[in-house]
Design a protein around this motif. Structure first.
Motif, mmCIF file in Angstrom:
data_model
loop_
_atom_site.group_PDB
_atom_site.id
_atom_site.type_symbol
_atom_site.label_atom_id
_atom_site.label_comp_id
_atom_site.label_asym_id
_atom_site.label_seq_id
_atom_site.Cartn_x
_atom_site.Cartn_y
_atom_site.Cartn_z
ATOM 1 N N LEU A 147 0.827 -1.207 0.000
ATOM 2 C CA LEU A 147 0.000 0.000 0.000
ATOM 3 C C LEU A 147 0.863 1.260 0.000
ATOM 4 N N LEU B 265 -5.221 -6.834 0.407
ATOM 5 C CA LEU B 265 -4.845 -5.769 -0.515
ATOM 6 C C LEU B 265 -5.978 -5.417 -1.465
ATOM 7 N N TRP C 61 -6.972 -1.587 -1.330
ATOM 8 C CA TRP C 61 -6.376 -0.806 -2.413
ATOM 9 C C TRP C 61 -7.273 0.385 -2.754
#
Length: 284
Positions: free
Chosen positions: A46, A71, A75
């Protein structure tokens, strides 16, 4: 073309060997970080936004698959450059079968140069295709860039969805007999909770919350293990940490950013739906 990568591998020698092999096979690839656990892989990905992730499946705490799922949920919505993912695993026929069905790229330990070279070639081709897409056209305004992103971003997400729906990567299939009763310990008492009464299960630190209309219990069974024992037609995963009984859902509301929130019948809780599972909620 130049590209960046992150390696998540808990064995330092294997991580160093993979990095050295990548340097020989793909000179244009720059490894921006090497980490030894899934949580660090999520945090560093990230922060650094690499183009490619090499994720070891079995790491302390959060696995490579869990890290990929985290993720996908965390995201930024406006960033269409979701990393391409390569899973690194010891030979496991169940894991490989799941990867094949989901069209997810993988390499086996110990990493063989010939196989890694094939993976690098595929990654370079996909990144070249991505760089030529309208998502990276600086002349586009934010609205058009987001529309273009929506066309390119789902490809990796679709692969993750398929992988999560395939045979679990540790070789355990769903139970042929769905769970009917939850046994929740509280001191010297064991509460017998019918699964039909459960509104949702939610991961909470080392426990899983078992929530009914009137009570809440804590159990130690991991959510992923519990999921294998539930009827998938009745219990839907809507987030990496949440499973909901589908007939307890009253409505699904989408906010201005596109995020979905579920309202339940007979309970004030509001359940967030991650983008990986949002496809479940479409009008008929």
């Amino acid at each position: 073309m130049t590209a960046t990568a992150l390696i998540a591998e808990d064995e330092p020698l294997l991580a160093a060997d993979l990095q050295a092999s990548l340097a020989r096979l793909w000179p244009g690839l720059r490894v921006v970080a090497t980490v030894g656990d899934g949580a660090s892989a999520v945090a560093q990905s990230l922060a650094l936004r690499p183009d490619v992730l090499f994720l070891d499946i079995r790491m302390p705490g959060m696995s490579g698959l869990d890290a990929a799922e985290a993720l996908a949920e965390d995201w930024p919505e406006h960033d269409g450059k979701f990393p391409l993912i390569v899973f690194v695993t010891a030979y496991d026929q169940y894991a490989l079968a799941a990867f094949e069905r989901a069209a997810v790229d993988y390499v086996l330990k110990p990493v063989q140069p010939e196989r890694l070279a094939q993976t690098c070639a595929r990654l370079e081709a996909r990144l070249a295709q991505r760089s030529s897409s309208p998502t990276h056209d600086a002349s586009l305004d934010d609205a058009h860039r987001e529309q273009a992103s929506a066309k390119t971003h789902p490809s990796t997400l679709d692969q993750l969805r398929a992988l999560l729906h395939a045979t679990s990567v540790d070789g355990s299939d769903r139970s042929s007999t769905p769970l009917r009763m939850i046994q929740a310990s509280a001191g010297n008492t064991i509460a017998m909770v019918p699964v039909d009464d459960v509104l949702f299960f939610e991961a909470a630190d080392k426990y899983v919350r078992v929530v009914t209309a009137t009570r809440e219990h804590l159990i130690r069974t991991p959510l992923r293990e519990l999921q294998r024992q539930l009827d998938p037609q009745r219990f839907w995963q809507v987030h990496r940490g949440t499973i909901v009984r589908c007939d307890a859902i009253d409505s699904a509301e989408r906010d201005e950013s596109g995020r979905l929130t579920l309202a339940l019948r007979g309970h004030p809780a509001r359940i967030c739906v991650s983008r990986l599972y949002a496809e479940r909620f479409k009008g008929m």
